[in-house]
Design a protein around this motif. Structure first.
Motif, PDB file in Angstrom:
ATOM      1  N   ALA A 128       0.840  -1.202   0.000  1.00 41.32           N
ATOM      2  CA  ALA A 128       0.000   0.000   0.000  1.00 41.32           C
ATOM      3  C   ALA A 128       0.878   1.256   0.000  1.00 41.32           C
ATOM      4  O   ALA A 128       0.608   2.217  -0.742  1.00 41.32           O
ATOM      5  CB  ALA A 128      -0.938  -0.005   1.197  1.00 41.32           C
ATOM      6  N   ASP A 129       1.926   1.248   0.812  1.00 42.99           N
ATOM      7  CA  ASP A 129       2.830   2.404   0.851  1.00 42.99           C
ATOM      8  C   ASP A 129       3.596   2.549  -0.461  1.00 42.99           C
ATOM      9  O   ASP A 129       3.873   3.671  -0.895  1.00 42.99           O
ATOM     10  CB  ASP A 129       3.809   2.280   2.024  1.00 42.99           C
ATOM     11  N   HIS A 130       3.942   1.433  -1.092  1.00 43.96           N
ATOM     12  CA  HIS A 130       4.652   1.500  -2.374  1.00 43.96           C
ATOM     13  C   HIS A 130       3.790   2.164  -3.445  1.00 43.96           C
ATOM     14  O   HIS A 130       4.304   2.877  -4.303  1.00 43.96           O
ATOM     15  CB  HIS A 130       5.104   0.104  -2.821  1.00 43.96           C
ATOM     16  N   GLU A 131       2.484   1.930  -3.380  1.00 45.55           N
ATOM     17  CA  GLU A 131       1.560   2.583  -4.325  1.00 45.55           C
ATOM     18  C   GLU A 131       1.701   4.098  -4.252  1.00 45.55           C
ATOM     19  O   GLU A 131       1.604   4.780  -5.261  1.00 45.55           O
ATOM     20  CB  GLU A 131       0.114   2.201  -4.003  1.00 45.55           C
ATOM     21  N   VAL A 132       1.923   4.625  -3.057  1.00 49.54           N
ATOM     22  CA  VAL A 132       2.002   6.072  -2.833  1.00 49.54           C
ATOM     23  C   VAL A 132       3.426   6.593  -3.030  1.00 49.54           C
ATOM     24  O   VAL A 132       3.636   7.620  -3.673  1.00 49.54           O
ATOM     25  CB  VAL A 132       1.508   6.415  -1.405  1.00 49.54           C
ATOM     26  N   LEU A 133       4.409   5.867  -2.490  1.00 50.24           N
ATOM     27  CA  LEU A 133       5.783   6.373  -2.431  1.00 50.24           C
ATOM     28  C   LEU A 133       6.705   5.854  -3.524  1.00 50.24           C
ATOM     29  O   LEU A 133       7.788   6.398  -3.717  1.00 50.24           O
ATOM     30  CB  LEU A 133       6.397   6.025  -1.072  1.00 50.24           C
ATOM     31  N   GLY A 134       6.306   4.775  -4.178  1.00 50.80           N
ATOM     32  CA  GLY A 134       7.200   4.162  -5.146  1.00 50.80           C
ATOM     33  C   GLY A 134       8.439   3.604  -4.467  1.00 50.80           C
ATOM     34  O   GLY A 134       8.418   3.265  -3.278  1.00 50.80           O
ATOM     35  N   ASP A 135       9.546   3.547  -5.200  1.00 50.94           N
ATOM     36  CA  ASP A 135      10.757   2.937  -4.670  1.00 50.94           C
ATOM     37  C   ASP A 135      11.402   3.734  -3.538  1.00 50.94           C
ATOM     38  O   ASP A 135      12.285   3.218  -2.845  1.00 50.94           O
ATOM     39  CB  ASP A 135      11.773   2.693  -5.786  1.00 50.94           C
ATOM     40  N   GLY A 136      10.952   4.957  -3.294  1.00 53.77           N
ATOM     41  CA  GLY A 136      11.424   5.719  -2.146  1.00 53.77           C
ATOM     42  C   GLY A 136      11.083   5.034  -0.829  1.00 53.77           C
ATOM     43  O   GLY A 136      11.719   5.279   0.195  1.00 53.77           O
ATOM     44  N   LEU A 137      10.106   4.152  -0.876  1.00 49.36           N
ATOM     45  CA  LEU A 137       9.687   3.392   0.302  1.00 49.36           C
ATOM     46  C   LEU A 137      10.848   2.628   0.933  1.00 49.36           C
ATOM     47  O   LEU A 137      10.944   2.524   2.156  1.00 49.36           O
ATOM     48  CB  LEU A 137       8.583   2.398  -0.106  1.00 49.36           C
ATOM     49  N   TRP A 138      11.743   2.085   0.126  1.00 50.30           N
ATOM     50  CA  TRP A 138      12.778   1.179   0.627  1.00 50.30           C
ATOM     51  C   TRP A 138      13.768   1.868   1.553  1.00 50.30           C
ATOM     52  O   TRP A 138      14.438   1.206   2.347  1.00 50.30           O
ATOM     53  CB  TRP A 138      13.488   0.482  -0.529  1.00 50.30           C
ATOM     54  N   SER A 139      13.829   3.185   1.517  1.00 51.34           N
ATOM     55  CA  SER A 139      14.757   3.893   2.408  1.00 51.34           C
ATOM     56  C   SER A 139      14.326   3.792   3.875  1.00 51.34           C
ATOM     57  O   SER A 139      15.126   4.060   4.768  1.00 51.34           O
ATOM     58  CB  SER A 139      14.878   5.363   2.000  1.00 51.34           C
ATOM     59  N   ARG A 140      13.091   3.386   4.140  1.00 52.27           N
ATOM     60  CA  ARG A 140      12.599   3.212   5.515  1.00 52.27           C
ATOM     61  C   ARG A 140      13.223   2.014   6.223  1.00 52.27           C
ATOM     62  O   ARG A 140      13.184   1.918   7.444  1.00 52.27           O
ATOM     63  CB  ARG A 140      11.090   2.931   5.516  1.00 52.27           C
ATOM     64  N   PHE A 141      13.724   1.075   5.467  1.00 56.87           N
ATOM     65  CA  PHE A 141      14.116  -0.222   6.011  1.00 56.87           C
ATOM     66  C   PHE A 141      15.621  -0.337   6.189  1.00 56.87           C
ATOM     67  O   PHE A 141      16.393   0.291   5.475  1.00 56.87           O
ATOM     68  CB  PHE A 141      13.624  -1.344   5.082  1.00 56.87           C
ATOM     69  N   ASN A 142      16.017  -1.178   7.137  1.00 60.71           N
ATOM     70  CA  ASN A 142      17.434  -1.470   7.351  1.00 60.71           C
ATOM     71  C   ASN A 142      18.009  -2.265   6.187  1.00 60.71           C
ATOM     72  O   ASN A 142      19.212  -2.259   5.973  1.00 60.71           O
ATOM     73  CB  ASN A 142      17.627  -2.271   8.646  1.00 60.71           C
ATOM     74  N   ALA A 143      17.149  -2.984   5.487  1.00 62.13           N
ATOM     75  CA  ALA A 143      17.559  -3.771   4.321  1.00 62.13           C
ATOM     76  C   ALA A 143      16.718  -3.324   3.135  1.00 62.13           C
ATOM     77  O   ALA A 143      15.529  -3.048   3.289  1.00 62.13           O
ATOM     78  CB  ALA A 143      17.352  -5.259   4.605  1.00 62.13           C
ATOM     79  N   GLY A 144      17.319  -3.271   1.966  1.00 64.29           N
ATOM     80  CA  GLY A 144      16.655  -2.733   0.787  1.00 64.29           C
ATOM     81  C   GLY A 144      15.648  -3.672   0.143  1.00 64.29           C
ATOM     82  O   GLY A 144      15.291  -4.721   0.696  1.00 64.29           O
ATOM     83  N   LYS A 145      15.203  -3.291  -1.027  1.00 63.39           N
ATOM     84  CA  LYS A 145      14.141  -4.002  -1.729  1.00 63.39           C
ATOM     85  C   LYS A 145      14.463  -5.483  -1.944  1.00 63.39           C
ATOM     86  O   LYS A 145      13.625  -6.345  -1.656  1.00 63.39           O
ATOM     87  CB  LYS A 145      13.854  -3.334  -3.079  1.00 63.39           C
ATOM     88  N   GLU A 146      15.656  -5.791  -2.425  1.00 58.50           N
ATOM     89  CA  GLU A 146      16.005  -7.186  -2.713  1.00 58.50           C
ATOM     90  C   GLU A 146      15.976  -8.034  -1.441  1.00 58.50           C
ATOM     91  O   GLU A 146      15.511  -9.177  -1.457  1.00 58.50           O
ATOM     92  CB  GLU A 146      17.370  -7.291  -3.394  1.00 58.50           C
ATOM     93  N   GLN A 147      16.473  -7.473  -0.344  1.00 60.46           N
ATOM     94  CA  GLN A 147      16.456  -8.196   0.935  1.00 60.46           C
ATOM     95  C   GLN A 147      15.019  -8.396   1.415  1.00 60.46           C
ATOM     96  O   GLN A 147      14.681  -9.455   1.939  1.00 60.46           O
ATOM     97  CB  GLN A 147      17.268  -7.445   1.994  1.00 60.46           C
ATOM     98  N   GLN A 148      14.169  -7.392   1.241  1.00 57.58           N
ATOM     99  CA  GLN A 148      12.764  -7.522   1.634  1.00 57.58           C
ATOM    100  C   GLN A 148      12.065  -8.575   0.768  1.00 57.58           C
ATOM    101  O   GLN A 148      11.265  -9.370   1.274  1.00 57.58           O
ATOM    102  CB  GLN A 148      12.036  -6.173   1.521  1.00 57.58           C
ATOM    103  N   GLN A 149      12.387  -8.595  -0.511  1.00 53.52           N
ATOM    104  CA  GLN A 149      11.809  -9.616  -1.394  1.00 53.52           C
ATOM    105  C   GLN A 149      12.226 -11.015  -0.934  1.00 53.52           C
ATOM    106  O   GLN A 149      11.400 -11.927  -0.868  1.00 53.52           O
ATOM    107  CB  GLN A 149      12.243  -9.370  -2.845  1.00 53.52           C
TER     108      GLN A 149
END
Length: 187
Positions: free
Chosen positions: A133-154
């Motif tokens: 839901a947050d990605h719909e609004v923020l796009g890839d900027g969302l990943w900066s919230r996390f200690n691990a990036g998009k690939e790690q979250q996937q």
């Protein structure tokens, strides 16, 4: 969830108080919304009060043990609820994100009780719904919230789904979880 027993209402109060100053990662949404969301998802597949209470308290020992200790949880809600919560509590002595999450996955796959696996499934499903839901609004900027990036979250959500669907293939939450993991993989 057929009714709110005094015990379940007490768990709601404990969770709300223990996490009163917390917000969801990267926004102003009160953290308690996550705990209620996890309980709601679990209530779609079980009416086991101990499991629903564990959903409300699942982050307490990991995030705010100074607010509500394991001993107090055991005294107020019993060994079974406390055991379920311990089954989904990450080892904070492991400082590295990947190491801590791999240890969690091993525990979930081989040692955690089915009730803990169900709580984990509902927890990660709710987190993933929020991320998408947050990605719909923020796009890839969302990943900066996390200690691990998009690939790690996937990797993380796919790995948890693999364990929960192997351990509890019969619960409907796994189908929805798997669909959202596939959406995450395509981002």
């Amino acid at each position: 969830m057929s009714h709110l027993s005094p015990r379940l209402m007490r768990a709601m109060d404990v969770a709300a108080h223990a996490h009163r100053d917390h917000r969801r990662k990267g926004n102003r949404v009160p953290y308690i919304s996550h705990l209620f969301g996890v309980m709601y998802l679990a209530s779609r597949v079980t009416d086991d009060e101990d499991v629903l209470i564990a959903c409300l308290l699942h982050d307490t020992l990991e995030d705010v043990p100074q607010e509500y200790s394991e001993g107090r949880m055991r005294e107020e809600f019993g060994d079974r609820v406390t055991g379920i919560v311990l089954g989904v509590t990450k080892d904070d002595s492991l400082r590295d994100w990947r190491t801590r999450n791999e240890a969690y996955l091993r525990h979930l796959a081989h040692e955690a009780g089915d009730e803990s696996v169900l709580v984990s499934c509902a927890d990660k499903l709710h987190n993933l719904k929020s991320i998408l839901a947050d990605h719909e609004v923020l796009g890839d900027g969302l990943w900066s919230r996390f200690n691990a990036g998009k690939e790690q979250q996937q990797w993380w959500y796919a790995a948890v789904h693999k364990v929960t669907s192997r351990r509890l293939p019969q619960i409907g939450l796994n189908g929805e979880f798997g669909e959202l993991v596939r959406v995450l993989q395509r981002l």
